[in-house]
Design a protein around this motif. Sequence first.
Motif, mmCIF file in Angstrom:
data_model
loop_
_atom_site.group_PDB
_atom_site.id
_atom_site.type_symbol
_atom_site.label_atom_id
_atom_site.label_comp_id
_atom_site.label_asym_id
_atom_site.label_seq_id
_atom_site.Cartn_x
_atom_site.Cartn_y
_atom_site.Cartn_z
ATOM 1 N N LYS A 1 88.162 133.487 -57.648
ATOM 2 C CA LYS A 1 88.223 134.790 -56.996
ATOM 3 C C LYS A 1 88.338 134.547 -55.497
ATOM 4 C CE LYS A 1 85.725 139.164 -56.709
ATOM 5 N NZ LYS A 1 84.512 139.883 -57.123
ATOM 6 N N GLY A 2 89.407 135.059 -54.891
ATOM 7 C CA GLY A 2 89.623 134.894 -53.466
ATOM 8 C C GLY A 2 89.709 136.242 -52.772
ATOM 9 N N ASN A 3 88.945 136.431 -51.715
ATOM 10 C CA ASN A 3 88.959 137.667 -50.926
ATOM 11 C C ASN A 3 89.486 137.367 -49.535
ATOM 12 O OD1 ASN A 3 87.688 139.272 -52.925
ATOM 13 N ND2 ASN A 3 85.727 138.400 -52.337
ATOM 14 N N LYS A 4 90.339 138.247 -49.028
ATOM 15 C CA LYS A 4 90.886 138.098 -47.688
ATOM 16 C C LYS A 4 90.565 139.350 -46.884
ATOM 17 C CE LYS A 4 95.093 137.140 -45.178
ATOM 18 N NZ LYS A 4 96.518 136.875 -45.236
ATOM 19 N N ASN A 5 90.150 139.177 -45.645
ATOM 20 C CA ASN A 5 89.822 140.283 -44.737
ATOM 21 C C ASN A 5 88.682 141.151 -45.265
ATOM 22 O OD1 ASN A 5 91.912 139.522 -43.000
ATOM 23 N ND2 ASN A 5 93.372 140.820 -44.054
ATOM 24 N N ASN A 6 87.607 140.534 -45.723
ATOM 25 C CA ASN A 6 86.452 141.306 -46.194
ATOM 26 C C ASN A 6 86.009 142.292 -45.115
ATOM 27 O OD1 ASN A 6 86.163 139.992 -48.676
ATOM 28 N ND2 ASN A 6 85.023 138.332 -47.731
ATOM 29 N N ILE A 7 85.705 143.521 -45.543
ATOM 30 C CA ILE A 7 85.238 144.555 -44.625
ATOM 31 C C ILE A 7 83.731 144.728 -44.806
ATOM 32 C CG2 ILE A 7 85.368 147.004 -44.001
ATOM 33 C CD1 ILE A 7 88.269 146.974 -44.971
ATOM 34 N N SER A 8 83.010 144.696 -43.691
ATOM 35 C CA SER A 8 81.564 144.887 -43.741
ATOM 36 C C SER A 8 81.125 145.651 -42.503
ATOM 37 C CB SER A 8 80.849 143.542 -43.807
ATOM 38 O OG SER A 8 79.461 143.728 -43.923
ATOM 39 N N LYS A 9 79.982 146.279 -42.602
ATOM 40 C CA LYS A 9 79.439 147.049 -41.483
ATOM 41 C C LYS A 9 78.597 146.125 -40.605
ATOM 42 C CE LYS A 9 78.702 151.346 -42.279
ATOM 43 N NZ LYS A 9 79.770 151.926 -41.498
ATOM 44 N N PHE B 1 72.013 159.663 -26.196
ATOM 45 C CA PHE B 1 70.604 159.721 -26.591
ATOM 46 C C PHE B 1 69.665 159.485 -25.408
ATOM 47 C CE2 PHE B 1 72.608 158.601 -30.688
ATOM 48 C CZ PHE B 1 72.038 159.558 -31.497
ATOM 49 N N GLY B 2 70.153 158.826 -24.361
ATOM 50 C CA GLY B 2 69.318 158.516 -23.210
ATOM 51 C C GLY B 2 68.362 157.377 -23.449
ATOM 52 N N ARG B 3 68.637 156.532 -24.423
ATOM 53 C CA ARG B 3 67.769 155.395 -24.751
ATOM 54 C C ARG B 3 68.565 154.382 -25.578
ATOM 55 N NH1 ARG B 3 66.226 156.766 -30.146
ATOM 56 N NH2 ARG B 3 66.471 158.973 -30.479
ATOM 57 N N ILE B 4 67.911 153.288 -25.915
ATOM 58 C CA ILE B 4 68.536 152.272 -26.763
ATOM 59 C C ILE B 4 68.466 152.729 -28.212
ATOM 60 C CG2 ILE B 4 68.337 149.907 -27.598
ATOM 61 C CD1 ILE B 4 67.355 149.124 -24.830
ATOM 62 N N VAL B 5 69.589 152.702 -28.899
ATOM 63 C CA VAL B 5 69.661 153.115 -30.305
ATOM 64 C C VAL B 5 70.526 152.129 -31.087
ATOM 65 C CG1 VAL B 5 69.339 155.581 -29.851
ATOM 66 C CG2 VAL B 5 71.632 154.612 -29.863
ATOM 67 N N ASN B 6 70.427 152.219 -32.402
ATOM 68 C CA ASN B 6 71.269 151.426 -33.294
ATOM 69 C C ASN B 6 72.654 152.028 -33.371
ATOM 70 O OD1 ASN B 6 69.251 149.605 -34.073
ATOM 71 N ND2 ASN B 6 68.516 150.997 -35.657
ATOM 72 N N TYR B 7 73.644 151.183 -33.516
ATOM 73 C CA TYR B 7 74.997 151.654 -33.790
ATOM 74 C C TYR B 7 75.639 150.702 -34.797
ATOM 75 C CZ TYR B 7 77.209 148.003 -30.989
ATOM 76 O OH TYR B 7 77.640 146.806 -30.503
ATOM 77 N N SER B 8 76.659 151.166 -35.468
ATOM 78 C CA SER B 8 77.339 150.333 -36.447
ATOM 79 C C SER B 8 78.848 150.543 -36.359
ATOM 80 C CB SER B 8 76.837 150.643 -37.862
ATOM 81 O OG SER B 8 77.165 151.973 -38.196
ATOM 82 N N GLN B 9 79.559 149.543 -36.827
ATOM 83 C CA GLN B 9 81.014 149.590 -36.836
ATOM 84 C C GLN B 9 81.505 148.676 -37.951
ATOM 85 O OE1 GLN B 9 83.078 147.813 -33.459
ATOM 86 N NE2 GLN B 9 84.565 149.471 -33.527
ATOM 87 N N ASP B 10 82.507 149.133 -38.708
ATOM 88 C CA ASP B 10 83.102 148.303 -39.751
ATOM 89 C C ASP B 10 84.024 147.281 -39.110
ATOM 90 O OD1 ASP B 10 82.138 149.386 -42.310
ATOM 91 O OD2 ASP B 10 83.042 151.230 -41.565
ATOM 92 N N VAL B 11 83.956 146.032 -39.594
ATOM 93 C CA VAL B 11 84.780 144.947 -39.072
ATOM 94 C C VAL B 11 85.285 144.087 -40.231
ATOM 95 C CG1 VAL B 11 83.649 144.810 -36.808
ATOM 96 C CG2 VAL B 11 82.755 143.492 -38.707
ATOM 97 N N ASN B 12 86.384 143.396 -40.021
ATOM 98 C CA ASN B 12 86.842 142.382 -40.965
ATOM 99 C C ASN B 12 86.055 141.109 -40.664
ATOM 100 O OD1 ASN B 12 89.782 143.930 -40.373
ATOM 101 N ND2 ASN B 12 89.257 143.531 -42.486
ATOM 102 N N ILE B 13 85.240 140.679 -41.612
ATOM 103 C CA ILE B 13 84.322 139.569 -41.332
ATOM 104 C C ILE B 13 84.840 138.209 -41.774
ATOM 105 C CG2 ILE B 13 82.262 140.983 -41.299
ATOM 106 C CD1 ILE B 13 81.701 139.954 -44.150
ATOM 107 N N GLY B 14 85.921 138.150 -42.518
ATOM 108 C CA GLY B 14 86.450 136.836 -42.896
ATOM 109 C C GLY B 14 86.942 136.799 -44.321
#
Length: 142
Positions: A64-72, A82-95
Amino acid sequence: FNASYTFRGVLPTAEQLTTFVLYDIEYFSVGNPFLKPSYTHQVEIGWNCFIERFGSIGINSYYKGNKNNISKSSDVIFSDFFGRIVNYSQDVNIGNSRQLGGEINIAYQLKNFFIYNRKHNRVGYVFRNRYRSEGIYNEKHL
């Protein structure tokens, strides 16, 4: 004898590709317009044989081979909204990743009512990460 091949392609969703910032109560997420589609190739090959007065023997293997896996990807950042430090997320191709495995199965029939079954599995997994955490979020989006 059996053999199969499967191909699967997954396109990024509109939410994953959007350039808008999506705010929630305690965090926000940012789309990634540079996401590439993710592809999976899977091959399975097997052989099974029934031998009278013995039982059965089977050998199976897969790739099984995966190319351009997408993960958050998640991190923390100061947000003017927000006026403060907060969490953020973004989907990326991880490998890319590869998985290779095999199985040997022997079922020996001692009597008409008793079967001795022996299985041996072997799996190998390789993951290559080409993702760098710098620059996943551009503050100009705020």
